[in-house]
Structure formats: structure tokens, C-alpha cells
Design a protein around this motif. Structure first.
Motif, PDB file in Angstrom:
ATOM      1  N   UNK A   1      -0.380   0.639   1.485  1.00 23.36           N
ATOM      2  CA  UNK A   1       0.964   0.132   1.787  1.00 23.36           C
ATOM      3  C   UNK A   1       1.671   0.967   2.849  1.00 23.36           C
ATOM      4  N   UNK A   2       1.361   2.261   2.936  1.00 25.71           N
ATOM      5  CA  UNK A   2       1.998   3.086   3.961  1.00 25.71           C
ATOM      6  C   UNK A   2       1.597   2.605   5.360  1.00 25.71           C
ATOM      7  N   UNK A   3       0.329   2.254   5.526  1.00 27.06           N
ATOM      8  CA  UNK A   3      -0.133   1.732   6.816  1.00 27.06           C
ATOM      9  C   UNK A   3       0.526   0.398   7.139  1.00 27.06           C
ATOM     10  N   UNK A   4       0.567  -0.502   6.142  1.00 27.27           N
ATOM     11  CA  UNK A   4       1.159  -1.815   6.366  1.00 27.27           C
ATOM     12  C   UNK A   4       2.658  -1.724   6.627  1.00 27.27           C
ATOM     13  N   UNK A   5       3.323  -0.741   6.002  1.00 26.54           N
ATOM     14  CA  UNK A   5       4.769  -0.594   6.180  1.00 26.54           C
ATOM     15  C   UNK A   5       5.128  -0.190   7.596  1.00 26.54           C
ATOM     16  N   UNK A   6       4.188   0.399   8.324  1.00 26.78           N
ATOM     17  CA  UNK A   6       4.463   0.866   9.685  1.00 26.78           C
ATOM     18  C   UNK A   6       4.256  -0.221  10.742  1.00 26.78           C
ATOM     19  N   UNK A   7       3.792  -1.406  10.324  1.00 29.54           N
ATOM     20  CA  UNK A   7       3.498  -2.460  11.285  1.00 29.54           C
ATOM     21  C   UNK A   7       4.771  -3.176  11.737  1.00 29.54           C
TER      22      UNK A   7
ATOM     23  N   UNK B   1       8.686  -5.164   4.322  1.00 28.43           N
ATOM     24  CA  UNK B   1       9.728  -4.631   3.434  1.00 28.43           C
ATOM     25  C   UNK B   1       9.154  -4.279   2.069  1.00 28.43           C
ATOM     26  N   UNK B   2       8.282  -5.134   1.536  1.00 29.98           N
ATOM     27  CA  UNK B   2       7.634  -4.847   0.252  1.00 29.98           C
ATOM     28  C   UNK B   2       6.805  -3.574   0.346  1.00 29.98           C
ATOM     29  N   UNK B   3       6.005  -3.452   1.395  1.00 29.55           N
ATOM     30  CA  UNK B   3       5.139  -2.276   1.542  1.00 29.55           C
ATOM     31  C   UNK B   3       5.961  -1.008   1.705  1.00 29.55           C
ATOM     32  N   UNK B   4       7.092  -1.114   2.390  1.00 28.03           N
ATOM     33  CA  UNK B   4       7.952   0.054   2.536  1.00 28.03           C
ATOM     34  C   UNK B   4       8.503   0.493   1.173  1.00 28.03           C
ATOM     35  N   UNK B   5       8.924  -0.467   0.363  1.00 27.47           N
ATOM     36  CA  UNK B   5       9.444  -0.141  -0.970  1.00 27.47           C
ATOM     37  C   UNK B   5       8.359   0.476  -1.844  1.00 27.47           C
ATOM     38  N   UNK B   6       7.136  -0.021  -1.736  1.00 30.57           N
ATOM     39  CA  UNK B   6       6.030   0.538  -2.511  1.00 30.57           C
ATOM     40  C   UNK B   6       5.653   1.932  -2.013  1.00 30.57           C
ATOM     41  N   UNK B   7       5.602   2.108  -0.695  1.00 32.42           N
ATOM     42  CA  UNK B   7       5.215   3.399  -0.124  1.00 32.42           C
ATOM     43  C   UNK B   7       6.235   4.482  -0.446  1.00 32.42           C
ATOM     44  N   UNK B   8       7.515   4.115  -0.502  1.00 32.57           N
ATOM     45  CA  UNK B   8       8.566   5.094  -0.763  1.00 32.57           C
ATOM     46  C   UNK B   8       8.827   5.297  -2.251  1.00 32.57           C
ATOM     47  N   UNK B   9       8.134   4.555  -3.099  1.00 36.58           N
ATOM     48  CA  UNK B   9       8.286   4.728  -4.534  1.00 36.58           C
ATOM     49  C   UNK B   9       9.475   4.014  -5.138  1.00 36.58           C
ATOM     50  N   UNK B  10      10.144   3.152  -4.360  1.00 35.39           N
ATOM     51  CA  UNK B  10      11.268   2.398  -4.910  1.00 35.39           C
ATOM     52  C   UNK B  10      10.792   1.350  -5.910  1.00 35.39           C
TER      53      UNK B  10
END
Length: 496
Positions: free
Chosen positions: A369-375, A392-401
């Protein structure tokens, strides 16, 4: 009867009848022998005045009892109550099974469930008869016993694969729990140096509609990540200490009330990931479900009765990685299963991490998800609105929200998912069904649900009301409805 409130009379009746359905739900400890057994132990039933009942093997061990050598009480499927329960004890048990205590300690476990270590210890002791360290110790002992008896690994490798901190701790625990040394458990077979491959049998309750589960997984297999064939399914695994692959031999087991087995062969970079790999595969298989209890409830409904009778033991397909299934749910919004699979394969080829030990078609992990969040959403092969939702989903998952594992609070997780732009009720509930293992999810607006109800002669607008009679097993009713559309569980235009 729940794990925290065992009714002695009910438990004793189950023991007297040697009812296999209760194996793993509670343990019978015999005071006169100092042994604890599974309810279906074939030994002579002890007198009621000489027995006590414990909700976990750890509780029986903490009370000074050792495991029966005849029925091997810890070699059973886990209690289905841990999947039903969304309380702290159920969440903690699922995390302990995944090895969180071994990796992060009691402090790490407590942080995951939102309690102080002291309060969590008090709560688990009150609810389950043992604290987190004892529960983790029982899990390590069970994993070690399976590896000792079913593999040729050397004892040192088994000790660390099961999660023990030292060989001395491993030896002492095995002797205390089983009243046998590791050598005596193994018998005359000697250990061989590991090649990183571990094969074992995973217990599942029957009836088990394994072929339907296999068809569901095979239809959605992402090239590079998953492969499947006649009677088998394989996939890559991202685990705490490295990568790996697993191949599962999956078949139907029709005789109700017994324990059957799925053979799992793991190829791991690091044997310390054995326990975590086993637990995640058990989630995928829905191995701890009590199919008899589920089918009794759903089979009593006039609409579902013939459907359930046609396929008893149908399981809810789980997953080994909550983040992956969340991403795939968004990829599948408003497109066919085949189209979603094609997009997932493209992202995997471009962004997935190669596994250290590729095996045939198994070459990559699904993109993290960290890779996908950077796209940039504009660069994704999908409509812009869905691309923005995915990022947005991947960012929330990568940041632990948002945390998607079996230790997450279901209601809180659903609300957190719905707060992400582009994530609606269908996506949030589908994630809960497959990633969180929630047994009581229903998708009334799902196209597959609506088509199935029409085929069964019901008005789709009444779906939500009909489903009230299916609680607390609406997830299983959902899969039964999907299955009515085709034998291979092809369902609708969304990624099921």
C-alpha cells in the motif's frame, strides 16, 4: 454457551457423547489424572465430579494439566467463537495466533487492541483463564508439536519456527505440556536440515465444501501472485520476516461432525514465519468455522433451506492480507471479475516485489500500500474517481489510520473506511467479509445478491429484511446466494 461462560452440564453432555463439533471450543481437564482432553476423546468418560472445563488449552495448562497423548487436544481447529466475537478477547486471540506476542511482546499486543498491558492481562485471564503470555506459549507448543510429528526439520529449526526464544525454552515447554521430550514425540525419525519447505496438515471442521472455495479463489487468481489447478491453489505470502509461497491441496469433506485436513506446503525465506503463515492460511480457508451451527440456522429458513442442503459446509473465502483484498475490492468496483484481475496483474507486474524463491507462476507479492499510495491517480488504468479512491485508501492503510487484520475492531474499521472518499458501503462490507472475517455481513445492494434473489423468486428490495433471519451468519448466506448464480461462484459485475 460461550468461551467465557462454559455451562458444565452442557459440556459434560458433549463429552459423554464424544461430539466432535465441540473440539476446540472447550477442553476437559480430569483432576484424578492431571490430563486435559478434547471433548471427543475416545478414552472412557470420566465421572462428572472429577472434571472441570476450560475455554482454552492455555487455561488448562495454567491450571497444571498436561495434554492427553491419545486425543492430542490442541490438534483441533480453533474455536469458531473467536471469529464470531468482536470483543477484546476475540481480537486478542486472533492476534496471538498470528504471532504478535512473539514479535512485539505483550506491550505490542496491548497497543493493537487499545488497552494497557496490565488491564489486557486481567481481561484475558478473566475471560479465557490465561494471560497473553500463557496463550502465546500454548500456541507455540501446538505449532512445535505439529512440526515435530509431521516434518523432518531439526529441533533447533522447529524451536525458532514455532516462536520460541531458545532451544532450552522449547525443550522445557514441550516436556511440561506433553510430558514427553521432543525426541519421544518424534519417535525414531531423525531430523534433516531444512530447505525452507514445511509441509503440514491444517485441521478443518466438516462438512467442508473445499471445491467451492477453490473455485472462488481460482476465478480471481492474479497472475504472478496466485495460481490454481485441479484440487490445488497456491499463492505468494508477505510475512513478518520475509517472503514465501504456499500450496494448498483442497477437496470436499462431506461427513459432518468430524475433523478433516487440508495439506499446506510452505516455502519460506525464514522459518520464524511458519506460525504466522499457518494462521493466515487458516483465515483464507475459513478453517475454524462451525459449519453445523451455520447450516442449522440457514437451513431453517424456507428460502435458503434447499440451497444449504445442496451445498453443506460452504465457507466464506478469507484472505492472507487485508490490505491486498481492500485494494482488489476497489479495483473491482463496477467492472467484471476478469477486468479486475487484469488490472491487478498489471499493477503486480509493474509494482509488486519479487519473491526470493519464485515457484512457477508465483513470482511477485501483490503491490504494497505504501507504493500504491505514492502513485498519481491520473496514471492508474481506471476511471479517475476510482483511482483517487484507491490512492486515498492506500494512504490511510500505509499511515495506520485504517488497520485490516483479524484484531481490528469491526465497527470502528467500517466507519474509518466509509470516511475515505470513494469507499462506499459495498466496498467496506466486502472488506469486512473477507479481510476481517466478520461472519455477519450482508450486501443487499450487491448485483449478485439481487440476481440471486430474483432467481429464487424473491423481490430484491426485500433483501435486507430477509437477511435478518440469517443472523449471525449472514456472510455465509451471502456466499450461498452468490453460489446459486453458477457452480464456479461467478457472481456479478463487481469483484467478489
Amino acid at each position: 454457551m460461550t468461551p467465557t461462560r462454559l455451562d458444565p452440564e452442557v459440556c459434560y453432555r458433549a463429552v459423554s457423547s464424544r461430539d466432535r463439533r465441540f473440539d476446540g471450543m472447550f477442553y476437559t481437564a480430569v483432576r484424578t489424572t492431571g490430563i486435559y482432553c478434547r471433548p471427543s476423546c475416545p478414552a472412557r468418560t470420566p465421572a462428572a465430579r472429577n472434571v472441570e472445563f476450560h475455554p482454552t488449552a492455555a487455561a488448562a495448562q495454567a491450571a497444571g494439566f498436561r495434554a492427553c497423548k491419545r486425543c492430542l487436544p490442541d490438534a483441533t481447529p480453533g474455536s469458531p467463537e473467536w471469529d464470531v466475537a468482536a470483543d477484546v478477547a476475540g481480537r486478542a486471540m486472533r492476534l496471538i495466533s498470528d504471532g504478535v506476542v512473539d514479535r512485539d511482546g505483550v506491550d505490542g499486543l496491548a497497543a493493537r487492541v487499545g488497552y494497557t498491558p496490565r488491564h489486557l492481562g486481567r481481561l484475558l485471564t478473566a475471560e479465557l483463564g490465561a494471560g497473553p503470555l500463557a496463550l502465546a506459549r500454548a500456541r507455540r507448543a501446538q505449532t512445535a508439536r505439529v512440526l515435530i510429528e509431521t516434518t523432518d526439520l531439526q529441533f533447533a529449526e522447529i524451536a525458532f519456527a514455532a516462536g520460541f526464544a531458545s532451544i532450552r525454552q522449547f525443550n522445557e515447554t514441550i516436556r511440561e505440556v506433553y510430558a514427553l521430550s521432543p525426541t519421544e514425540l518424534r519417535g525414531r525419525r531423525g531430523g534433516l536440515p531444512s530447505t525452507g519447505t514445511v509441509s503440514m496438515r491444517l485441521a478443518v471442521r466438516t462438512p467442508y465444501a473445499g471445491r467451492d472455495l477453490l473455485a472462488f479463489l481460482a476465478l480471481r487468481a492474479v497472475p504472478g501472485v496466485e495460481t490454481a489447478g485441479d484440487g490445488w491453489y497456491a499463492r505468494t505470502l508477505g510475512l513478518p520476516h520475509g517472503t514465501g509461497t504456499v500450496r494448498l491441496e483442497i477437496d470436499d469433506h462431506d461427513r459432518a461432525g468430524e475433523t478433516a485436513f487440508v495439506t499446506a506446503t510452505f516455502a519460506l525465506d525464514d522459518l520464524r514465519d511458519t506460525a504466522a503463515g499457518v494462521e493466515r492460511v487458516r483465515r483464507l480457508l475459513d478453517a475454524d468455522c462451525d459449519p453445523v451451527a451455520v447450516d442449522q440456522v440457514l437451513g431453517a429458513d424456507p428460502l435458503l433451506a434447499p440451497v444449504v442442503a445442496a451445498r453443506p459446509g460452504l465457507r466464506v473465502p478469507g484472505h492472507v492480507d487485508g490490505n491486498e483484498i481492500a485494494v482488489r475490492a476497489v479495483l473491482g468496483q463496477q467492472v467484471t471479475v476478469g477486468a479486475a484481475r487484469t488490472i491487478a496483474a498489471r499493477l503486480t507486474a509493474e509494482l509488486g516485489k519479487p519473491v526470493a524463491r519464485p515457484d512457477g507462476g508465483l513470482t511477485h507479492l501483490f503491490p504494497d500500500v505504501a507504493t500504491l499510495a505514492s502513485l498519481d491517480p491520473e496514471d492508474l488504468p481506471m476511471p479517475r474517481s476510482r483511482g483517487r479512491a484507491l490512492v486515498a485508501l492506500c494512504r490511510a492503510l500505509a499511515e495506520g489510520d485504517v488497520v485490516l487484520d483479524r484484531g481490528a475492531g469491526r465497527d470502528e474499521t467500517r466507519q474509518a473506511l466509509l470516511a475515505i472518499p470513494g469507499i462506499g458501503p459495498w466496498t467496506a462490507d466486502y472488506i469486512a467479509l473477507r479481510a476481517l472475517g466478520d461472519p455477519d455481513v450482508f450486501l443487499p445492494a450487491d448485483i449478485g445478491t439481487r440476481d440471486a434473489l430474483v432467481a429464487l423468486g424473491r423481490d430484491p428490495s426485500t433483501a435486507a429484511g430477509l437477511a435478518e433471519a440469517w443472523r449471525p451468519w449472514r456472510s455465509y448466506a451471502q456466499v450461498h446466494l452468490w453460489r446459486t448464480l453458477s457452480p464456479s461462484l461467478t457472481t456479478s459485475t463487481q469483484e467478489k
